[in-house]
Write a protein that holds these residues in place. Structure first.
Motif, short mmCIF file in Angstrom:
data_model
loop_
_atom_site.label_atom_id
_atom_site.label_comp_id
_atom_site.label_asym_id
_atom_site.label_seq_id
_atom_site.Cartn_x
_atom_site.Cartn_y
_atom_site.Cartn_z
N MET A 121 0.84 -1.00 0.12
CA MET A 121 -0.21 0.12 -0.05
C MET A 121 0.89 1.19 0.06
SD MET A 121 -3.21 0.82 2.59
CE MET A 121 -4.66 0.57 1.64
N LEU A 135 -5.68 1.56 6.63
CA LEU A 135 -4.78 0.32 7.16
C LEU A 135 -5.88 -0.85 7.62
CD1 LEU A 135 -1.95 2.20 9.18
CD2 LEU A 135 -1.77 1.20 6.66
N PHE A 138 -6.82 -2.45 4.32
CA PHE A 138 -5.52 -3.12 3.86
C PHE A 138 -5.45 -4.38 4.77
CE2 PHE A 138 -0.87 -4.15 4.03
CZ PHE A 138 -0.68 -4.03 2.52
N VAL A 153 3.88 -1.06 3.62
CA VAL A 153 2.73 0.29 3.60
C VAL A 153 3.84 1.14 3.63
CG1 VAL A 153 1.12 1.57 4.64
CG2 VAL A 153 1.03 -0.85 4.63
#
Length: 178
Positions: A121, A135, A138, A153
């Protein structure tokens, strides 16, 4: 070893901070021999999920809607890695990208895309404390539900946006992929 990577860019700004990070990642990944497809979802006509269940019944995994999501579905079939890239709006990803992710419902029936193994991400915001919603999605959507390997991330906020330091971090990440 060559890998097919699909980047879903959820930013409506063609010269924005998110796109800058995507471009740096793409440059690094291509330097390592990977094939990177970037879909700027905000330029596409992609409707939200209708919750009609056609894909899980008569459609056998195919969505009833015939819009620009067909391009994403085709790329998703071949992708080995997915990169979700978005600016942060109200602690989450952009609405246009959320529509695309909701439409994964049909692509994940009866299980996720067979080649897809990894996910990362890329997020851009004005403040370092804005990432919770993105998050959560995700982790829940990609790590837990689809069982993809977390490749990381990457965030930029405030003055980090469009900085050479952040570009180098994303280029190095792309180049390091195996």
């Amino acid at each position: 070893m060559e890998m097919k990577i699909l980047v879903l860019n959820g930013s409506p700004h063609p010269q924005g901070s998110t796109k800058d990070m995507v471009n740096a990642f793409k440059k690094g990944a291509e330097s390592a021999g990977h094939i990177v497809d970037v879909v700027d979802v905000c330029k596409k006509k992609i409707g939200g999920c209708l919750a009609c269940e056609y894909c899980h019944s008569k459609g056998h995994g195919e969505c009833i809607q015939k819009d620009d999501m067909q391009e994403v579905y085709n790329l998703l079939k071949e992708a080995e890695m997915l990169v979700i890239a978005s600016p942060i709006y109200y602690h989450g990803i952009s609405g246009q990208l959320k529509c695309v992710i909701d439409r994964f419902y049909s692509a994940a029936y009866p299980r996720g895309p067979k080649n897809l193994k990894k996910v990362a991400m890329i997020l851009s915001s004005g403040d370092a404390n804005m990432y919770e919603g993105a998050l959560f999605s995700f982790k829940g959507d990609f790590l837990d539900y689809l069982g993809l390997e977390n490749m990381g991330v990457f965030t930029a906020h405030g003055s980090e946006n469009k900085s050479e330091k952040k570009r180098e971090e994303l280029r190095a990440f792309g180049a390091s992929l195996r």
